[in-house]
Design an enzyme around this catalytic site. Structure first.
Site, short mmCIF file in Angstrom:
data_model
loop_
_atom_site.label_atom_id
_atom_site.label_comp_id
_atom_site.label_asym_id
_atom_site.label_seq_id
_atom_site.Cartn_x
_atom_site.Cartn_y
_atom_site.Cartn_z
N HIS A 74 -3.18 6.17 4.42
CA HIS A 74 -2.13 6.45 4.26
C HIS A 74 -0.82 8.19 3.76
O HIS A 74 -1.90 8.38 3.10
CB HIS A 74 -0.45 5.46 3.56
CG HIS A 74 -1.18 3.88 4.70
ND1 HIS A 74 -1.61 3.51 5.38
CD2 HIS A 74 -0.91 3.70 4.22
CE1 HIS A 74 -1.78 2.60 5.60
NE2 HIS A 74 -0.79 2.15 4.95
N CYS A 123 0.90 -1.53 0.05
CA CYS A 123 0.02 0.29 0.07
C CYS A 123 0.34 1.31 -0.28
O CYS A 123 0.80 2.29 -1.00
CB CYS A 123 -0.91 -0.06 1.13
SG CYS A 123 -0.36 -0.32 2.79
#
Lengths: 335, 335
Positions: B243, B130
């Site tokens: 994130h 990710c």
């Protein structure tokens, strides 16, 4: 200076001011008298010090008569206005704001690094930016041993750095979310709970924040290292009172993890917490309330030839502010 | 491949699996049938898809009979065991785990970057880490224009990356703190609420975590750039699902902020949010739920000659996982 000075704390009711008073008490600073100063709004409150309730007085131009030493933490504009008044009254000022840090006539001091610089003060000694002080506690010993050329650093900064109202803002937003209420903002431009803000202090024309440039500018002055370069991103995170910094550092000399550990283990004011196999590394939650900073995650840098990565944490209100200021005051008494 | 394939989602009840199902629905993926697979513990639950309650079945070796395309997100060991079974049954696998990412016979794909690599698959296509996918969404367009030599990056990773139990852990710890109850831990080795953990994935002998090395290793493969170097610190922060990454990047060619902005504004899947004077920059709280990643805080690097700093955010469950996997599936249908 008087060996049992009359001390004033300016900004006594702020997050840093309160920590200054606690630090003076805890370290048994040999003061003869403590005067607490703040804005008119806080005047009349009392703060406990050595079993005594001391009233907070309104800060005025004549507040420093008879005061030997003043610890300022009430913002740059208050320092600019009142520190010269204090000096005129014969007082030595340790100033936690950014007002005088880059003034060539004012020493900027981290006692473990450049304590000798207190000797040439002309009335004011500046206390460094919190992220700078905490980062340098680990970087400077490595610089002495291996010669630091430049660093790449990203910070994870606690809300305490913004002050007591920001601590209250994080607490309030979290309560609002838990209770399903609308989230309100007063201090930060965006919600800080469950978020991170790449924005600490105000922006400069070069796209950096003032906070981000402090590490290079103040780092050069404190380490006496005019060629030091620092590429920094400062980020506010929903943590209450300790800052963390991830650092990649390039050195002149070859460096190994073992040699770096030897250096860091001997560094004053610094704990090495570095046993990843046992999940031991510095974390802000556990560094809060501690005088020492802590360094860990020490490893060879993947993208630099003579490089190291490390992770350093420190209590923003202590080594990042109040403790360092009181340590400067202790040096003044000893010199 | 069948233009209206029978699709299976493996790990259908996990945080990523649920997002895969929602993404298939939202993007009107032309599937003829959806099979939901998970461990025995979850079998029997139902999940809504296009106004239908689809029962979750227990994952078994023969689960893939008649399935054309399987999206896996149930961890490396499940992928290692069952992806080959699926391929044997004639199914194409898009795998979100790290099991096959560095396998030379398996393409590792971010459609906006190396979509053509899906053409040479032998049954399995890997979905990247990710943090890697989100970072490359901003870095790769700059690499194409200016030639990236190396980066220094620090991440601010949401708990969603650890899965649904970690999201529940952060919610629970915050509730416990607000109610003055003791804080309990089940998922992370330390409290995550009001803390940050410099520890994502497990540690390697070189002192890095596996997560930290993925950006260099997967970055080289995705960008077809074997000389790419990355010095990375991965940090878990108390954020729910997007994130953030602070990046310093060094380039072969001279680069200006204006030239970089021109490149980034034309990059697919990426929004530029960069008006610091108005407090506009990407933030994870507002990036959650968005398909596009966002980049901002673009500025010349202070410590590199041909360098840029930037800040990129992306939804970990979308571009960091489910969306990218569904985009790969869409490419497979189109080729």
């Amino acid at each position: 200076m008087n060996r049992q000075p009359h001390v004033a704390v300016v900004g006594a009711t702020g997050a840093v001011g309160i920590e200054m008073i606690r630090t003076l008490e805890r370290r048994q600073f040999p003061l003869s008298r403590l005067t607490l100063l703040a804005s008119a709004r806080s005047a009349g409150k009392t703060i406990r010090f050595r079993n005594e309730e001391i009233p907070v007085q309104e800060l005025k131009a004549d507040s420093f008569r008879g005061v030997d030493l003043a610890l300022f933490s009430a913002g740059s504009s208050v320092s600019k206005q009142f520190a010269p008044e204090a000096v005129k009254a014969g007082c030595v000022v340790v100033d936690n704001s950014s007002a005088f840090r880059m003034d060539d006539t004012v020493p900027l001091v981290v006692p473990e690094i450049n304590g000798d610089d207190v000797r040439w003060h002309r009335g004011i000694i500046a206390n460094p930016n919190c992220t700078t002080a905490i980062t340098l506690m680990a970087l400077y010993p490595l610089h002495r041993a291996f010669g630091c050329r430049r660093i790449f650093a990203s910070s994870y900064q606690a809300v305490s750095g913004t002050g007591a109202r920001a601590i209250a803002e994080l607490e309030r937003q979290v309560r609002q979310i838990v209770h399903g209420e609308p989230v309100t903002r007063e201090v930060y431009p965006h919600q800080i709970a469950f978020n991170v803000l790449p924005h600490v202090d105000s922006f400069l024309p070069n796209g950096y924040t003032r906070e981000e440039m402090k590490l290079e500018n103040e780092g050069r002055k404190i380490m006496h290292h005019p060629g030091f370069r620092a590429s920094v991103t400062c980020v506010r995170v929903p943590v209450y009172r300790a800052h963390s910094v991830a650092v990649s550092a390039e050195f002149e000399k070859p460096v190994s993890v073992e040699a770096a550990l030897d250096v860091l283990r001997q560094a004053p004011g610094l704990d090495v917490i570095d046993d990843p196999a046992r999940c031991e590394y510095p974390m802000p939650l556990y560094q809060a309330g501690k005088d020492n900073c802590a360094v860990g995650r020490i490893r060879k840098d993947c993208a630099l030839d003579n490089g190291l990565c490390f992770w350093v944490c420190g209590d923003q209100l202590l080594k990042g502010a109040a403790l360092n200021a009181v340590q400067i005051a202790e040096l003044l008494l000893a010199t």
